[in-house]
Design a protein around this motif. Sequence first.
Motif, PDB file in Angstrom:
ATOM      1  N   ASP A 206       0.825  -1.211   0.000  1.00 57.96           N
ATOM      2  CA  ASP A 206       0.000   0.000   0.000  1.00 57.96           C
ATOM      3  C   ASP A 206       0.857   1.258   0.000  1.00 57.96           C
ATOM      4  OD1 ASP A 206      -2.345  -1.463   0.032  1.00 57.96           O
ATOM      5  OD2 ASP A 206      -2.483  -1.470   2.219  1.00 57.96           O
ATOM      6  N   ARG A 207       2.171   1.088   0.135  1.00 58.55           N
ATOM      7  CA  ARG A 207       3.070   2.238   0.160  1.00 58.55           C
ATOM      8  C   ARG A 207       3.285   2.782  -1.244  1.00 58.55           C
ATOM      9  NH1 ARG A 207       7.552  -0.613   3.925  1.00 58.55           N
ATOM     10  NH2 ARG A 207       7.718  -1.832   2.046  1.00 58.55           N
ATOM     11  N   LEU A 208       3.770   4.022  -1.279  1.00 52.68           N
ATOM     12  CA  LEU A 208       4.156   4.605  -2.563  1.00 52.68           C
ATOM     13  C   LEU A 208       5.293   3.786  -3.162  1.00 52.68           C
ATOM     14  CD1 LEU A 208       4.299   8.405  -1.648  1.00 52.68           C
ATOM     15  CD2 LEU A 208       2.558   7.246  -2.998  1.00 52.68           C
ATOM     16  N   PRO A 209       5.346   3.661  -4.479  1.00 51.92           N
ATOM     17  CA  PRO A 209       6.418   2.876  -5.112  1.00 51.92           C
ATOM     18  C   PRO A 209       7.815   3.336  -4.715  1.00 51.92           C
ATOM     19  CG  PRO A 209       4.699   3.312  -6.707  1.00 51.92           C
ATOM     20  CD  PRO A 209       4.345   4.088  -5.464  1.00 51.92           C
ATOM     21  N   ILE A 210       8.027   4.637  -4.580  1.00 52.55           N
ATOM     22  CA  ILE A 210       9.374   5.112  -4.247  1.00 52.55           C
ATOM     23  C   ILE A 210       9.772   4.712  -2.827  1.00 52.55           C
ATOM     24  CG2 ILE A 210       8.787   7.435  -3.421  1.00 52.55           C
ATOM     25  CD1 ILE A 210      11.288   8.305  -5.243  1.00 52.55           C
ATOM     26  N   ILE A 211       8.800   4.600  -1.944  1.00 57.82           N
ATOM     27  CA  ILE A 211       9.090   4.147  -0.578  1.00 57.82           C
ATOM     28  C   ILE A 211       9.416   2.655  -0.597  1.00 57.82           C
ATOM     29  CG2 ILE A 211       8.125   3.821   1.732  1.00 57.82           C
ATOM     30  CD1 ILE A 211       6.610   6.500   1.268  1.00 57.82           C
ATOM     31  N   ASP A 212       8.683   1.885  -1.405  1.00 56.86           N
ATOM     32  CA  ASP A 212       9.026   0.471  -1.570  1.00 56.86           C
ATOM     33  C   ASP A 212      10.433   0.320  -2.149  1.00 56.86           C
ATOM     34  OD1 ASP A 212       6.745  -0.721  -0.547  1.00 56.86           O
ATOM     35  OD2 ASP A 212       5.709  -0.745  -2.477  1.00 56.86           O
ATOM     36  N   GLN A 213      10.772   1.149  -3.126  1.00 60.12           N
ATOM     37  CA  GLN A 213      12.102   1.089  -3.726  1.00 60.12           C
ATOM     38  C   GLN A 213      13.176   1.346  -2.677  1.00 60.12           C
ATOM     39  OE1 GLN A 213      12.080   3.916  -6.937  1.00 60.12           O
ATOM     40  NE2 GLN A 213      10.493   2.807  -8.057  1.00 60.12           N
ATOM     41  N   LEU A 214      12.935   2.314  -1.795  1.00 61.55           N
ATOM     42  CA  LEU A 214      13.901   2.618  -0.740  1.00 61.55           C
ATOM     43  C   LEU A 214      14.067   1.420   0.200  1.00 61.55           C
ATOM     44  CD1 LEU A 214      15.715   4.849   0.462  1.00 61.55           C
ATOM     45  CD2 LEU A 214      13.765   5.512   1.870  1.00 61.55           C
ATOM     46  N   HIS A 215      12.949   0.829   0.618  1.00 60.34           N
ATOM     47  CA  HIS A 215      13.009  -0.325   1.520  1.00 60.34           C
ATOM     48  C   HIS A 215      13.610  -1.559   0.850  1.00 60.34           C
ATOM     49  CE1 HIS A 215      11.020   1.031   5.184  1.00 60.34           C
ATOM     50  NE2 HIS A 215      10.258   1.786   4.415  1.00 60.34           N
ATOM     51  N   ASN A 216      13.398  -1.702  -0.456  1.00 60.58           N
ATOM     52  CA  ASN A 216      13.851  -2.897  -1.166  1.00 60.58           C
ATOM     53  C   ASN A 216      15.214  -2.735  -1.840  1.00 60.58           C
ATOM     54  OD1 ASN A 216      11.475  -4.223  -0.469  1.00 60.58           O
ATOM     55  ND2 ASN A 216      10.415  -3.493  -2.282  1.00 60.58           N
ATOM     56  N   ALA A 217      15.857  -1.588  -1.666  1.00 60.47           N
ATOM     57  CA  ALA A 217      17.169  -1.367  -2.277  1.00 60.47           C
ATOM     58  C   ALA A 217      18.158  -2.417  -1.755  1.00 60.47           C
ATOM     59  CB  ALA A 217      17.670   0.035  -1.965  1.00 60.47           C
ATOM     60  N   ASP A 218      19.054  -2.839  -2.632  1.00 65.86           N
ATOM     61  CA  ASP A 218      20.025  -3.871  -2.262  1.00 65.86           C
ATOM     62  C   ASP A 218      21.019  -3.417  -1.205  1.00 65.86           C
ATOM     63  OD1 ASP A 218      18.923  -5.685  -4.032  1.00 65.86           O
ATOM     64  OD2 ASP A 218      20.267  -5.108  -5.667  1.00 65.86           O
ATOM     65  N   ASP A 219      21.360  -2.122  -1.224  1.00 67.70           N
ATOM     66  CA  ASP A 219      22.377  -1.606  -0.311  1.00 67.70           C
ATOM     67  C   ASP A 219      22.222  -0.098  -0.185  1.00 67.70           C
ATOM     68  OD1 ASP A 219      23.314  -0.637  -2.747  1.00 67.70           O
ATOM     69  OD2 ASP A 219      25.000  -2.035  -2.848  1.00 67.70           O
TER      70      ASP A 219
ATOM     71  N   LEU B  93      26.352  17.634   0.172  1.00 68.30           N
ATOM     72  CA  LEU B  93      25.828  16.314   0.484  1.00 68.30           C
ATOM     73  C   LEU B  93      25.218  15.662  -0.756  1.00 68.30           C
ATOM     74  CD1 LEU B  93      25.348  14.153   2.569  1.00 68.30           C
ATOM     75  CD2 LEU B  93      23.293  15.375   3.297  1.00 68.30           C
ATOM     76  N   ARG B  94      24.506  16.424  -1.571  1.00 68.73           N
ATOM     77  CA  ARG B  94      23.924  15.900  -2.805  1.00 68.73           C
ATOM     78  C   ARG B  94      25.022  15.372  -3.734  1.00 68.73           C
ATOM     79  NH1 ARG B  94      24.040  16.395  -7.597  1.00 68.73           N
ATOM     80  NH2 ARG B  94      25.262  18.280  -7.461  1.00 68.73           N
ATOM     81  N   ALA B  95      26.104  16.154  -3.875  1.00 68.74           N
ATOM     82  CA  ALA B  95      27.211  15.741  -4.736  1.00 68.74           C
ATOM     83  C   ALA B  95      27.884  14.475  -4.199  1.00 68.74           C
ATOM     84  CB  ALA B  95      28.224  16.873  -4.870  1.00 68.74           C
ATOM     85  N   GLU B  96      28.082  14.387  -2.889  1.00 66.41           N
ATOM     86  CA  GLU B  96      28.685  13.205  -2.278  1.00 66.41           C
ATOM     87  C   GLU B  96      27.800  11.979  -2.478  1.00 66.41           C
ATOM     88  OE1 GLU B  96      31.568  12.689  -0.718  1.00 66.41           O
ATOM     89  OE2 GLU B  96      32.319  14.724  -0.740  1.00 66.41           O
ATOM     90  N   LEU B  97      26.484  12.126  -2.268  1.00 63.00           N
ATOM     91  CA  LEU B  97      25.584  10.994  -2.455  1.00 63.00           C
ATOM     92  C   LEU B  97      25.525  10.561  -3.909  1.00 63.00           C
ATOM     93  CD1 LEU B  97      22.500  11.577  -0.122  1.00 63.00           C
ATOM     94  CD2 LEU B  97      24.272   9.849   0.068  1.00 63.00           C
ATOM     95  N   THR B  98      25.583  11.521  -4.818  1.00 63.76           N
ATOM     96  CA  THR B  98      25.584  11.196  -6.240  1.00 63.76           C
ATOM     97  C   THR B  98      26.809  10.350  -6.590  1.00 63.76           C
ATOM     98  OG1 THR B  98      24.373  13.215  -6.780  1.00 63.76           O
ATOM     99  CG2 THR B  98      25.599  12.188  -8.565  1.00 63.76           C
ATOM    100  N   ALA B  99      27.966  10.765  -6.097  1.00 66.78           N
ATOM    101  CA  ALA B  99      29.188  10.003  -6.346  1.00 66.78           C
ATOM    102  C   ALA B  99      29.104   8.616  -5.711  1.00 66.78           C
ATOM    103  CB  ALA B  99      30.399  10.764  -5.812  1.00 66.78           C
ATOM    104  N   TYR B 100      28.583   8.551  -4.506  1.00 62.40           N
ATOM    105  CA  TYR B 100      28.449   7.281  -3.803  1.00 62.40           C
ATOM    106  C   TYR B 100      27.512   6.334  -4.550  1.00 62.40           C
ATOM    107  CZ  TYR B 100      27.431   4.081   0.076  1.00 62.40           C
ATOM    108  OH  TYR B 100      27.270   2.975   0.876  1.00 62.40           O
ATOM    109  N   ALA B 101      26.355   6.854  -4.975  1.00 56.28           N
ATOM    110  CA  ALA B 101      25.394   6.027  -5.714  1.00 56.28           C
ATOM    111  C   ALA B 101      26.001   5.509  -7.013  1.00 56.28           C
ATOM    112  CB  ALA B 101      24.120   6.830  -5.992  1.00 56.28           C
ATOM    113  N   ALA B 102      26.905   6.290  -7.600  1.00 56.09           N
ATOM    114  CA  ALA B 102      27.556   5.900  -8.858  1.00 56.09           C
ATOM    115  C   ALA B 102      28.736   4.951  -8.644  1.00 56.09           C
ATOM    116  CB  ALA B 102      28.016   7.149  -9.603  1.00 56.09           C
TER     117      ALA B 102
END
Length: 117
Positions: A3-16, A81-90
């Motif tokens: 019943d959650r929003l898809p983006i919230i499910d994506q956050l909970h179901n992320a591999d790492d 912080l946005r730039a650091e997270l972007t690099a980390y996600a990549a």
Amino acid sequence: MSDRLPIIDQLHNADDDRGRADVLLRCPDATLLKYGEVFLRACRQFPAGELFVQERILAMRAVRSAAGGLPGALALELETLRAELTAYAAGAPVVRDKGAPLWPLDAPQPAPPSLDI
């Protein structure tokens, strides 16, 4: 199906945490503001993500300058912080050559300013 929003499910179901960072970077402001507590709970074990959620909520609630800009310190912190997270996600590394943690991804974080208005 949840019943959650898809983006919230994506956050909970992320591999790492890299996957969680990617979801947070893509999250619309309105969704993050409305469901901020849900995002914060989902990021409890991901300090950089938790800080990013808190900073974005602070930015959305901040009084703007006469030109419509965020207060300077907040704008700089959020963009860094946005730039650091972007690099980390990549896939950027999280430790320096000598093993020292890179901020903000692997180091203890100071408490952000209060979200109370």
